[in-house]
Scaffold this active site. Structure first.
Site, PDB file in Angstrom:
ATOM      1  N   TYR A 268      38.305  39.288  47.905  1.00 36.64           N
ATOM      2  CA  TYR A 268      38.030  40.367  48.893  1.00 36.64           C
ATOM      3  C   TYR A 268      36.575  39.765  49.232  1.00 36.64           C
ATOM      4  O   TYR A 268      35.821  39.049  48.470  1.00 36.64           O
ATOM      5  CB  TYR A 268      37.916  42.031  48.573  1.00 36.64           C
ATOM      6  CG  TYR A 268      37.219  42.191  47.292  1.00 36.64           C
ATOM      7  CD1 TYR A 268      35.835  42.441  47.203  1.00 36.64           C
ATOM      8  CD2 TYR A 268      37.825  42.316  46.248  1.00 36.64           C
ATOM      9  CE1 TYR A 268      35.325  42.810  45.977  1.00 36.64           C
ATOM     10  CE2 TYR A 268      37.432  42.477  44.935  1.00 36.64           C
ATOM     11  CZ  TYR A 268      36.082  42.968  44.983  1.00 36.64           C
ATOM     12  OH  TYR A 268      35.342  43.144  43.688  1.00 36.64           O
ATOM     13  N   HIS A 318      34.852  36.051  45.347  1.00 38.16           N
ATOM     14  CA  HIS A 318      34.491  35.820  46.605  1.00 38.16           C
ATOM     15  C   HIS A 318      34.486  34.237  46.904  1.00 38.16           C
ATOM     16  O   HIS A 318      33.969  33.591  45.827  1.00 38.16           O
ATOM     17  CB  HIS A 318      33.307  36.403  46.829  1.00 38.16           C
ATOM     18  CG  HIS A 318      32.857  37.788  46.370  1.00 38.16           C
ATOM     19  ND1 HIS A 318      33.694  38.819  46.856  1.00 38.16           N
ATOM     20  CD2 HIS A 318      32.000  38.285  45.735  1.00 38.16           C
ATOM     21  CE1 HIS A 318      33.140  40.008  46.351  1.00 38.16           C
ATOM     22  NE2 HIS A 318      32.312  39.728  45.616  1.00 38.16           N
TER      23      HIS A 318
END
Length: 342
Positions: A268, A318
């Site tokens: 995400y 990430h």
């Protein structure tokens, strides 16, 4: 004789005026009749007006360039969706089912509380709207500085330039005291989640980025009972932010950022990247500071010496490289101004 001549002149003048007016009215009536009943003529006129509007559209802002203007970059146009709502408010507190299912998996909350009941309780405490960033008509050119936490801000001397913006957006535990010459001192909005919360000045709006239902419940208790003090790490029982200064990042917007802008890279988006795309939707001009590695290739915060520089890129949560490349692309097509620092 003189009287007769004057009378003749008056009669002639009156007759001339009468003929002129009558001719004008007849011609006007003919034109109106033709225009009224000639459908083809009406369609042609309408088409001409529409073409004029599209050739000279009303600009969405008074800046030299406006972020939301399309038609300059196909890459941008394919990703930017102006209908997406960055804020979650009492008016749109209904998260679509697909967005909710995606969001629920971000941090693997095992037994989440009912989301609708949580939102009802949350917006029963905080207004969730009325912030200047939500009011598009307040500024004709909304200039925003998005200030990341990169070590490349050290000795950058960006402070004064950052403080000149209408809105200054910061994130997580970023301090300003002692670093004013490089990062500025002005903050209007600060992005946090429970685990990254820091005390804010009274005039600063807190934008909660919720990664799980517990994050929303934490805000409720932090303003009332103070019963939640642990998520996966200790979090403050109470916060001193005014209720009207608390805003909530929309989980559906998070999914949009992940799918449209990150193309599913990483698990995400990072807080920094969520802040950047958020700014594209609420600002007219965006200037970005403190993103990416420093000149030595180190990924660390400007207020610390990080012995494990680069760990951010290796967590698997990430995709720092992909996020940075998107940022550079936005700069290359002049949708943002990117300041690399040192």
């Amino acid at each position: 004789m003189v009287v007769v001549r004057r009378r003749n002149v008056k009669v002639f003048t009156f007759a001339f005026l009468l003929i002129t007016v009558t001719s004008f009215l007849l011609n006007y009536t003919h034109q109106v009749t033709m225009t009224t009943w000639d459908l083809r003529h009406l369609i042609m006129q309408f088409s001409e007006q529409v073409q004029k509007v599209f050739k000279h559209p009303r600009r969405p802002c008074s800046c030299r360039t406006c972020i939301s203007e399309l038609g300059h970059s196909l890459w941008f146009d394919q990703r930017f969706n102006s209908t997406m709502q960055p804020f979650l408010t009492s008016q749109n507190a209904l998260i679509p089912e697909d967005s909710y299912r995606w969001w629920l998996k971000l941090q693997g909350e095992k037994t989440p509380k009912n989301i609708n009941a949580t939102l009802k309780e949350l917006f029963g405490i905080i207004p969730g709207d009325g912030d200047p960033l939500q009011e598009r008509g307040t500024y004709t050119c909304r200039r925003c500085a998005v200030v990341g936490n990169s070590g490349n801000l050290r000795q950058s001397q960006y402070g004064q330039d950052i403080d000149s913006h209408d809105f200054v957006l910061r994130m997580n535990r970023a301090p300003t005291a002692g670093y004013e010459s490089d990062v500025g001192s002005k903050t209007t909005h600060h992005f946090v989640y429970p685990e990254s919360y820091k005390e804010l000045a009274e005039n600063v709006s807190m934008i909660l980025i919720p990664f799980k239902t517990l994050d929303m419940r934490w805000v409720v208790t932090a303003l009332t009972t103070g019963t939640i003090n642990f998520t996966y790490v200790p979090v403050p029982r109470k916060i001193k932010v005014k209720k009207e200064k608390i805003l909530v990042y929309n989980p559906a917007f998070m999914k949009y950022v992940y799918e449209n802008w990150l193309q599913h890279h990483g698990r995400y988006p990072s807080t920094g990247f969520l802040s950047l795309i958020f700014a594209l939707h609420v600002c007219d001009e965006v200037n970005v500071y403190g993103f990416g590695a420093d000149s030595k290739g180190h990924w660390h915060h400007y207020w610390e010496n990080n012995g494990s520089a680069g760990a951010f890129r290796k967590t698997g949560v990430h995709d720092g490289d992909f996020e940075f490349n998107v940022t550079l692309t936005l700069a290359s097509i002049e949708k943002i101004n990117f300041f690399k620092g040192r």
